[in-house]
Design a protein around this motif. Structure first.
Motif, PDB file in Angstrom:
ATOM      1  N   THR A  88     -53.458  -5.004   1.609  1.00  0.00           N
ATOM      2  CA  THR A  88     -52.942  -6.372   1.753  1.00  0.00           C
ATOM      3  C   THR A  88     -51.622  -6.384   2.503  1.00  0.00           C
ATOM      4  O   THR A  88     -50.933  -7.397   2.535  1.00  0.00           O
ATOM      5  N   THR A  89     -51.240  -5.247   3.093  1.00  0.00           N
ATOM      6  CA  THR A  89     -49.974  -5.157   3.817  1.00  0.00           C
ATOM      7  C   THR A  89     -50.090  -5.878   5.168  1.00  0.00           C
ATOM      8  O   THR A  89     -51.037  -6.648   5.375  1.00  0.00           O
ATOM      9  N   ASN A  90     -49.172  -5.612   6.082  1.00  0.00           N
ATOM     10  CA  ASN A  90     -49.124  -6.428   7.293  1.00  0.00           C
ATOM     11  C   ASN A  90     -49.384  -5.685   8.602  1.00  0.00           C
ATOM     12  O   ASN A  90     -49.440  -6.302   9.659  1.00  0.00           O
ATOM     13  N   ARG A  91     -49.504  -4.374   8.563  1.00  0.00           N
ATOM     14  CA  ARG A  91     -49.705  -3.641   9.829  1.00  0.00           C
ATOM     15  C   ARG A  91     -50.769  -2.572   9.660  1.00  0.00           C
ATOM     16  O   ARG A  91     -50.857  -1.931   8.609  1.00  0.00           O
ATOM     17  N   ASN A  92     -51.533  -2.375  10.719  1.00  0.00           N
ATOM     18  CA  ASN A  92     -52.598  -1.364  10.680  1.00  0.00           C
ATOM     19  C   ASN A  92     -52.600  -0.525  11.948  1.00  0.00           C
ATOM     20  O   ASN A  92     -53.644  -0.124  12.429  1.00  0.00           O
ATOM     21  N   PHE A  93     -51.399  -0.299  12.483  1.00  0.00           N
ATOM     22  CA  PHE A  93     -51.265   0.505  13.695  1.00  0.00           C
ATOM     23  C   PHE A  93     -51.743   1.939  13.439  1.00  0.00           C
ATOM     24  O   PHE A  93     -51.845   2.370  12.286  1.00  0.00           O
ATOM     25  N   VAL A  94     -51.973   2.678  14.533  1.00  0.00           N
ATOM     26  CA  VAL A  94     -52.331   4.100  14.419  1.00  0.00           C
ATOM     27  C   VAL A  94     -51.271   4.819  13.584  1.00  0.00           C
ATOM     28  O   VAL A  94     -50.078   4.714  13.855  1.00  0.00           O
ATOM     29  N   GLY A  95     -51.708   5.527  12.543  1.00  0.00           N
ATOM     30  CA  GLY A  95     -50.781   6.337  11.745  1.00  0.00           C
ATOM     31  C   GLY A  95     -49.868   5.556  10.831  1.00  0.00           C
ATOM     32  O   GLY A  95     -49.019   6.128  10.159  1.00  0.00           O
ATOM     33  N   ARG A  96     -50.025   4.251  10.760  1.00  0.00           N
ATOM     34  CA  ARG A  96     -49.096   3.422   9.994  1.00  0.00           C
ATOM     35  C   ARG A  96     -48.987   3.863   8.528  1.00  0.00           C
ATOM     36  O   ARG A  96     -47.912   3.922   7.953  1.00  0.00           O
ATOM     37  N   MET A  97     -50.144   4.129   7.907  1.00  0.00           N
ATOM     38  CA  MET A  97     -50.117   4.433   6.476  1.00  0.00           C
ATOM     39  C   MET A  97     -50.427   5.899   6.181  1.00  0.00           C
ATOM     40  O   MET A  97     -50.725   6.252   5.045  1.00  0.00           O
ATOM     41  N   GLY A 128     -50.308   1.930  27.910  1.00  0.00           N
ATOM     42  CA  GLY A 128     -50.977   0.625  27.870  1.00  0.00           C
ATOM     43  C   GLY A 128     -50.152  -0.510  27.277  1.00  0.00           C
ATOM     44  O   GLY A 128     -48.921  -0.443  27.207  1.00  0.00           O
ATOM     45  N   GLU A 129     -50.861  -1.527  26.804  1.00  0.00           N
ATOM     46  CA  GLU A 129     -50.220  -2.723  26.246  1.00  0.00           C
ATOM     47  C   GLU A 129     -49.917  -2.562  24.758  1.00  0.00           C
ATOM     48  O   GLU A 129     -50.525  -1.723  24.092  1.00  0.00           O
ATOM     49  N   ASN A 130     -49.029  -3.409  24.266  1.00  0.00           N
ATOM     50  CA  ASN A 130     -48.714  -3.491  22.827  1.00  0.00           C
ATOM     51  C   ASN A 130     -48.355  -2.133  22.206  1.00  0.00           C
ATOM     52  O   ASN A 130     -48.791  -1.812  21.098  1.00  0.00           O
ATOM     53  N   ILE A 131     -47.585  -1.334  22.913  1.00  0.00           N
ATOM     54  CA  ILE A 131     -47.143  -0.054  22.336  1.00  0.00           C
ATOM     55  C   ILE A 131     -46.157  -0.370  21.211  1.00  0.00           C
ATOM     56  O   ILE A 131     -45.117  -0.987  21.449  1.00  0.00           O
ATOM     57  N   ASN A 132     -46.526   0.011  19.976  1.00  0.00           N
ATOM     58  CA  ASN A 132     -45.702  -0.392  18.836  1.00  0.00           C
ATOM     59  C   ASN A 132     -44.716   0.692  18.420  1.00  0.00           C
ATOM     60  O   ASN A 132     -44.862   1.854  18.786  1.00  0.00           O
ATOM     61  N   THR A 133     -43.730   0.276  17.645  1.00  0.00           N
ATOM     62  CA  THR A 133     -42.668   1.214  17.269  1.00  0.00           C
ATOM     63  C   THR A 133     -43.165   2.307  16.323  1.00  0.00           C
ATOM     64  O   THR A 133     -42.536   3.350  16.211  1.00  0.00           O
ATOM     65  N   ASP A 134     -44.307   2.075  15.652  1.00  0.00           N
ATOM     66  CA  ASP A 134     -44.853   3.121  14.783  1.00  0.00           C
ATOM     67  C   ASP A 134     -45.354   4.323  15.580  1.00  0.00           C
ATOM     68  O   ASP A 134     -45.314   5.440  15.098  1.00  0.00           O
ATOM     69  N   VAL A 135     -45.877   4.083  16.785  1.00  0.00           N
ATOM     70  CA  VAL A 135     -46.307   5.223  17.595  1.00  0.00           C
ATOM     71  C   VAL A 135     -45.137   5.786  18.424  1.00  0.00           C
ATOM     72  O   VAL A 135     -45.163   6.944  18.831  1.00  0.00           O
ATOM     73  N   LEU A 162     -48.282   8.472  20.109  1.00  0.00           N
ATOM     74  CA  LEU A 162     -48.889   7.860  21.294  1.00  0.00           C
ATOM     75  C   LEU A 162     -49.317   8.963  22.255  1.00  0.00           C
ATOM     76  O   LEU A 162     -50.429   8.975  22.775  1.00  0.00           O
ATOM     77  N   ASP A 163     -48.411   9.907  22.465  1.00  0.00           N
ATOM     78  CA  ASP A 163     -48.635  10.998  23.408  1.00  0.00           C
ATOM     79  C   ASP A 163     -47.879  12.211  22.854  1.00  0.00           C
ATOM     80  O   ASP A 163     -46.710  12.408  23.170  1.00  0.00           O
ATOM     81  N   PRO A 164     -48.571  13.005  22.007  1.00  0.00           N
ATOM     82  CA  PRO A 164     -47.876  14.098  21.305  1.00  0.00           C
ATOM     83  C   PRO A 164     -47.193  15.103  22.237  1.00  0.00           C
ATOM     84  O   PRO A 164     -46.260  15.791  21.825  1.00  0.00           O
ATOM     85  N   ASP A 165     -47.620  15.176  23.495  1.00  0.00           N
ATOM     86  CA  ASP A 165     -47.003  16.135  24.421  1.00  0.00           C
ATOM     87  C   ASP A 165     -45.843  15.548  25.212  1.00  0.00           C
ATOM     88  O   ASP A 165     -45.237  16.231  26.034  1.00  0.00           O
ATOM     89  N   PHE A 166     -45.558  14.260  24.984  1.00  0.00           N
ATOM     90  CA  PHE A 166     -44.562  13.581  25.830  1.00  0.00           C
ATOM     91  C   PHE A 166     -43.243  14.356  25.918  1.00  0.00           C
ATOM     92  O   PHE A 166     -42.713  14.589  26.997  1.00  0.00           O
ATOM     93  N   VAL A 167     -42.731  14.756  24.753  1.00  0.00           N
ATOM     94  CA  VAL A 167     -41.416  15.405  24.725  1.00  0.00           C
ATOM     95  C   VAL A 167     -41.427  16.711  25.531  1.00  0.00           C
ATOM     96  O   VAL A 167     -40.468  17.037  26.229  1.00  0.00           O
ATOM     97  N   LYS A 168     -42.575  17.423  25.471  1.00  0.00           N
ATOM     98  CA  LYS A 168     -42.673  18.704  26.193  1.00  0.00           C
ATOM     99  C   LYS A 168     -42.739  18.487  27.701  1.00  0.00           C
ATOM    100  O   LYS A 168     -42.152  19.222  28.483  1.00  0.00           O
ATOM    101  N   LYS A 169     -43.493  17.459  28.120  1.00  0.00           N
ATOM    102  CA  LYS A 169     -43.738  17.319  29.551  1.00  0.00           C
ATOM    103  C   LYS A 169     -42.710  16.468  30.300  1.00  0.00           C
ATOM    104  O   LYS A 169     -42.599  16.585  31.521  1.00  0.00           O
TER     105      LYS A 169
END
Lengths: 424, 166
Positions: free
Chosen positions: A385-394, B11-18, B41-48
């Protein structure tokens, strides 16, 4: 030309009779809030800038909730740093673990922020308290440090998006479904830099929990703030807060003028909206529940700052009552605050959760940010019921999160797959 | 001042979690943050990536959490600037407050590719693609924000304000 509620609040906080969208103002801040993570960087900046005095320690809130109760030595050290800062500066609203909860619920229920005021918070979901008729926006740590130093925030006055709500809610539908539906319609950047103003005859049907959930998730559409006008429901909520009872503070109620200017107007008939689910990996990837594949799940999270209100606890408990959680599913119920937790215990909801096989946790942001208290493993699937489902979020980047309302999450927990309460 | 570097395009909508995952949210020092920049987002970014390189991405860059450590991690990884058609609002203000250059340009996102060498003029916002021999414009910042950026971020601004108050 009239002004919107957001424009009126901002004008009153920068000494002007009128502000217009796009204008940059320095607004006086009534409350500058940070959690322990945003506070950590803000403290570093405050110190680096050579600041020694907080502009007004009565207008600062520090609420540790992300990695609390502390999950390891590092997070314990962060909490300690924030605690010592709060004590040193005599911060009025520093509330310790075990007496507080999740920042947005705590600010609301204690009346730290009131209608007509300006709140900035070092957390993107600081939009939550906009449900109380105040301007509430998320900012970064530098902004918090700046507000501590001078009591102001620089803001571009947002243009407004008017969301007109009509019609009655269907069974099992709540504020969560309405806001998910709106985010799908306007997309995750549909309200970027804008004020989302929720209005219309349908608002009277939404309880405070619904409104808080909608303001909370307005940020998922990019909004600066998500605001509701004050009505009897709001006033009753405000008058029940601890601070209101003790201090009887004055506050001002603002309303949009009939000729206020809106950049966008949208109308929604709530009576045709069914429960909604945001599928991985975006809060905008929303489908009606009936269109979502009934995939098996591993975990369910109910609560947090989005849906951890007492009404949400009741909605979930109504499903769990007399039923058992599916043997292959783990459920964690997290009330938004200690006060809500206490009320859930008094109402017998806690016993229902535990009897059913749920963890009934103290308040924390933990699992929502993949921090602790229920992190997802590789390829696990969760209804939350949270607010974000980004890659790796949880948790693990291959884990999947489906966002839903508390009743849908509870029904899914019982059936072991994404499910509707209708199926029970 | 010119910023010159190689493009890494996303791409689009790159979020702060990645950009900086929640599991690293306890970090706040630049040297620690730099190691995890764009990790999910790109695990090799820091290396490359090399110092001065430029991130070019789609609309709504930096959506999600208010974590200022996301732009700080990008800055700490020695990326010279981020170019996108639009930025999420908290990321936008965090970048300005940190004095980290960002540029709004849809044209650059449409035309530039990973590996291209860009040269960005901070003063004019003109982006030169040296590989493709193209020039792109970007949206100019409002006066107030340009002033904060010129002062190196909110720090310069607040110090001046405090000085004027006393």
């Amino acid at each position: 030309m009239g002004m919107t509620i957001t424009e009126k609040i901002l004008a009153s906080h920068c000494g002007k009779s009128k502000v217009t969208p796009g204008e940059i103002i320095n607004a006086k801040v009534d409350l500058a809030m940070a959690n322990e993570l945003s506070a950590q960087l803000a403290i570093k900046e405050f110190d680096d800038w050579g600041m020694s005095k907080i502009f007004d320690s009565n207008k600062v809130a520090l609420i540790p909730d992300h990695f609390t109760p502390n999950k390891d030595i590092t997070s314990a050290n962060i909490a300690k740093k924030v605690r010592e800062f709060a004590w040193k500066h005599n911060i009025k609203f520093y509330i310790e673990q075990g007496r507080a909860g999740i920042e947005h619920a705590v600010m609301a229920e204690r009346g730290m922020i009131l209608p007509g005021e300006v709140l900035i918070g070092g957390d993107s979901h600081s939009t939550t308290c906009g449900a109380m008729g105040c301007f509430a926006a998320g900012v970064g740590s530098s902004d918090i440090a700046y507000a501590w130093a001078v009591g102001e925030i620089w803001l571009k006055v947002p243009s407004s998006m008017k969301i007109i709500l009509k019609g009655k809610l269907k069974n099992w539908v709540s504020g969560k479904d309405i806001i998910l539906h709106i985010i799908k319609e306007i997309s995750v950047d549909g309200a970027t830099y804008m004020a989302m103003e929720f209005t219309g005859s349908g608002v009277s049907q939404l309880n405070m929990a619904d409104r808080f959930t909608m303001s909370n998730m307005s940020t998922e559409a990019g909004a600066k703030n998500g605001i509701f006008s004050v009505d009897d429901e709001t006033l009753q909520y405000v008058r029940n807060t601890e601070r209101y009872k003790l201090e009887k503070p004055e506050f001002k109620i603002y309303e949009s003028d009939f000729d206020a200017k809106y950049e966008i107007e949208k109308e929604y008939d709530m009576s045709v909206i069914e429960p909604q689910v945001a599928c991985p990996f975006s809060p905008g990837n929303v489908k009606p529940l009936s269109d979502v594949e009934k995939l098996p799940i591993d975990a369910v999270i109910i609560g947090t700052c989005t849906n951890g209100w007492i009404e949400d606890m009741r909605r979930a408990a109504a499903i769990f009552k007399g039923r058992k959680v599916h043997p292959k599913v783990r459920v964690i119920v997290i009330p938004g605050s200690t006060l809500i937790q206490k009320q859930a215990i008094q109402e017998g909801l806690a016993e229902i959760f535990i009897e059913s096989g749920c963890v009934f946790s103290t308040s924390t942001c933990g699992p929502c940010i993949g921090g602790h208290m229920g992190v997802l493993a590789e390829k696990e699937r969760c209804v939350s019921t949270t607010n974000r489902n980004f890659v790796g979020r949880m948790g693990h980047p291959s884990s999947e999160v489906y966002l839903a309302n508390p009743a849908v999450a509870a029904a899914s927990a019982i059936l072991g797959r994404i499910a509707s309460p209708e199926e029970l | 001042m010119l910023l010159k570097g190689k493009v890494w395009k996303y791409g689009e909508n790159i979020n702060t979690d990645v950009i900086l995952p929640g599991r690293w949210c306890h970090l706040y020092l630049e040297e620690d943050l730099a190691k995890h920049c764009l990790e999910d987002l790109d695990p090799d970014f820091v290396k490359k990536a090399s110092p001065g390189d430029i991130i070019v991405a789609g609309k709504n860059f930096g959506c999600g959490s208010s974590r200022e450590i996301a732009p700080l991690a990008i800055k700490a990884a020695k990326v010279s600037c981020v170019i996108a058609p639009s930025f999420a609002r908290i990321f936008y203000r965090n970048a300005i407050n940190l004095g980290f250059p960002i540029f709004e340009s849809d044209e650059c996102y449409q035309k530039a590719e990973t590996g291209d060498i860009l040269e960005v003029d901070i003063a004019t916002g003109v982006i030169a693609n040296l590989t493709k021999n193209q020039k792109y414009s970007s949206t100019p910042f409002p006066e107030f924000m340009r002033m904060i950026i010129q002062k190196g971020g909110l720090k310069g601004y607040v110090l001046e304000r405090m000085k004027n108050k006393t």
